[in-house]
Design a protein around this motif. Sequence first.
Motif, short mmCIF file in Angstrom:
data_model
loop_
_atom_site.label_atom_id
_atom_site.label_comp_id
_atom_site.label_asym_id
_atom_site.label_seq_id
_atom_site.Cartn_x
_atom_site.Cartn_y
_atom_site.Cartn_z
N ARG A 203 0.82 -1.21 0.00
CA ARG A 203 0.00 0.00 0.00
C ARG A 203 0.85 1.26 0.00
NH1 ARG A 203 -4.72 0.04 4.31
NH2 ARG A 203 -5.24 -1.71 2.93
N HIS A 204 1.91 1.26 0.81
CA HIS A 204 2.67 2.50 1.01
C HIS A 204 3.93 2.58 0.14
CE1 HIS A 204 0.10 3.73 4.30
NE2 HIS A 204 0.18 2.50 4.80
N GLU A 205 4.37 1.45 -0.41
CA GLU A 205 5.57 1.45 -1.23
C GLU A 205 5.31 0.95 -2.65
OE1 GLU A 205 8.68 -0.70 0.78
OE2 GLU A 205 8.07 0.07 2.75
N GLY A 206 4.66 -0.22 -2.75
CA GLY A 206 4.48 -0.85 -4.05
C GLY A 206 3.59 -0.08 -5.00
N LEU A 207 2.35 0.20 -4.57
CA LEU A 207 1.42 0.91 -5.46
C LEU A 207 1.90 2.32 -5.81
CD1 LEU A 207 -2.18 -0.15 -4.38
CD2 LEU A 207 -1.19 -0.22 -6.68
N PRO A 208 2.42 3.09 -4.85
CA PRO A 208 2.95 4.41 -5.24
C PRO A 208 4.07 4.31 -6.26
CG PRO A 208 2.60 4.33 -2.88
CD PRO A 208 2.39 2.93 -3.38
N ALA A 209 4.91 3.27 -6.15
CA ALA A 209 5.99 3.10 -7.12
C ALA A 209 5.43 2.77 -8.50
CB ALA A 209 6.94 1.99 -6.66
N LEU A 210 4.38 1.95 -8.54
CA LEU A 210 3.76 1.62 -9.82
C LEU A 210 3.13 2.86 -10.45
CD1 LEU A 210 2.02 -1.82 -9.18
CD2 LEU A 210 3.90 -1.34 -10.76
N GLU A 211 2.47 3.65 -9.65
CA GLU A 211 1.85 4.87 -10.18
C GLU A 211 2.90 5.86 -10.67
OE1 GLU A 211 -0.91 6.40 -7.29
OE2 GLU A 211 -2.52 5.21 -8.16
N LYS A 212 4.03 5.90 -9.99
CA LYS A 212 5.11 6.78 -10.42
C LYS A 212 5.67 6.32 -11.76
CE LYS A 212 9.52 8.79 -8.94
NZ LYS A 212 10.54 8.84 -7.86
N ALA A 213 5.80 5.00 -11.93
CA ALA A 213 6.38 4.46 -13.15
C ALA A 213 5.38 4.44 -14.31
CB ALA A 213 6.91 3.06 -12.89
N LEU A 214 4.11 4.15 -14.01
CA LEU A 214 3.12 3.93 -15.07
C LEU A 214 2.11 5.06 -15.20
CD1 LEU A 214 2.40 0.15 -14.37
CD2 LEU A 214 3.99 1.13 -16.04
N GLY A 215 2.07 5.95 -14.20
CA GLY A 215 1.10 7.03 -14.24
C GLY A 215 -0.15 6.69 -13.45
N LYS A 216 -0.99 7.69 -13.27
CA LYS A 216 -2.24 7.48 -12.54
C LYS A 216 -3.15 6.52 -13.29
CE LYS A 216 -1.39 10.38 -9.16
NZ LYS A 216 -1.28 9.93 -7.75
N GLY A 217 -4.04 5.92 -12.57
CA GLY A 217 -4.98 4.99 -13.18
C GLY A 217 -4.64 3.54 -12.94
N VAL A 218 -3.54 3.28 -12.21
CA VAL A 218 -3.14 1.89 -11.95
C VAL A 218 -4.19 1.18 -11.11
CG1 VAL A 218 -1.46 0.44 -10.76
CG2 VAL A 218 -0.68 2.31 -12.22
N VAL A 219 -4.68 1.86 -10.07
CA VAL A 219 -5.66 1.23 -9.18
C VAL A 219 -6.92 0.86 -9.96
CG1 VAL A 219 -7.22 1.65 -7.24
CG2 VAL A 219 -4.81 2.28 -7.06
N GLU A 220 -7.42 1.80 -10.77
CA GLU A 220 -8.62 1.52 -11.56
C GLU A 220 -8.39 0.36 -12.53
OE1 GLU A 220 -8.65 5.97 -10.64
OE2 GLU A 220 -7.19 4.40 -11.06
N ALA A 221 -7.20 0.33 -13.15
CA ALA A 221 -6.90 -0.73 -14.11
C ALA A 221 -6.83 -2.09 -13.42
CB ALA A 221 -5.58 -0.43 -14.82
#
Length: 348
Positions: A225-243
């Motif tokens: 929650r605090h490291e993995g997802l923010p890193a993915l959003e930084k690398a791939l952009g917003k919308g990762v959670v929705e995808a």
Amino acid sequence: MGPHPAVAAIRLAVRRVLHDILTELNTTAGVPAATAAERMPERPPSPLVLVACSGGADSMALASALAFEAPRLGVRAGGVTVDHGLQNGSDLRAEEVVLRLRELGLDPVEATAVTVGREGGPEAAARDARYGALDAAAARHGAAAVLLGHTRDDQAETVLLGLARGSGIRSLSGMAAVSGAGGRYRRPFLQVDRQTARKACMVQSLPVWDDPHNADPAYTRSRLRHEGLPALEKALGKGVVEALARTAQLSRDDADALDAWARQAEAGVRDASGVLECAKLYALPPAVRRRILRRAAIDAGAPAGALFARHVEEVDRLITGWRGQGAINLPGKVVARRQGGRLVIRQG
């Protein structure tokens, strides 16, 4: 002026689930289809729906929406909070949650204490204890359903955890909107993001409790929650959670279809005595065949939670890569072996 958009969103999500529950109850009772308002006078007493509430923003938002919507549909609303006993003062925290739920107008409301074991790790053990307590509370009060406050963000985290395990499409399908015995558990917020739930609490001046375990890096989900997802959003952009949440729904649809195919195909791959025939299994698509093998292992006594993809793959090689190898040992003291062109799976 209507409610704040965040409040409107959570109320709409709960209203839809309550309509579903009422429709299912009336269908089971044989009552003709009608609006909820028309049906309810014909079905006294009103059904009870419980909310599982930890006191956090997600479950407090859910409790507030249930308290608002339930009376308008002729539904009784109650609440349960589970004291896991993992933190000092957890019993006092549970009492505070009970008071907050009663202030919202929920009744019955109770706190129930559990003992968390160690099997499967701390997160899995706490989850098992919690659901056991919720099952008992639902049975005790005769509840038609229990609402859970899992959000779209929780769904995204669950998909990533399943991906890391490499357990196949069913793991990628995340949490079901309806689960449990008889569809007991309902998750209205799987299309609602965590920030909306927190905003709804803020604009309604609802006090919330932030569980320190949710920020503890000792827990896998917390790190994600605090490291993995923010890193993915930084690398791939917003919308990762929705995808990821969308991936969960698509995967669940596919997995449900494959499960149905496997159930239909199973009868055709057994001989007259009910034993699986290797040649007929070999002819099936791998995804269908492995589902049949997994179900056969579980039926023989292998615990579903301990039966992993690697176990099923080993059994599958008795079908697709047969070179005279010996029996395969599975969890629950279940043994799978090939004998005379047939696959025998039973407790050893």
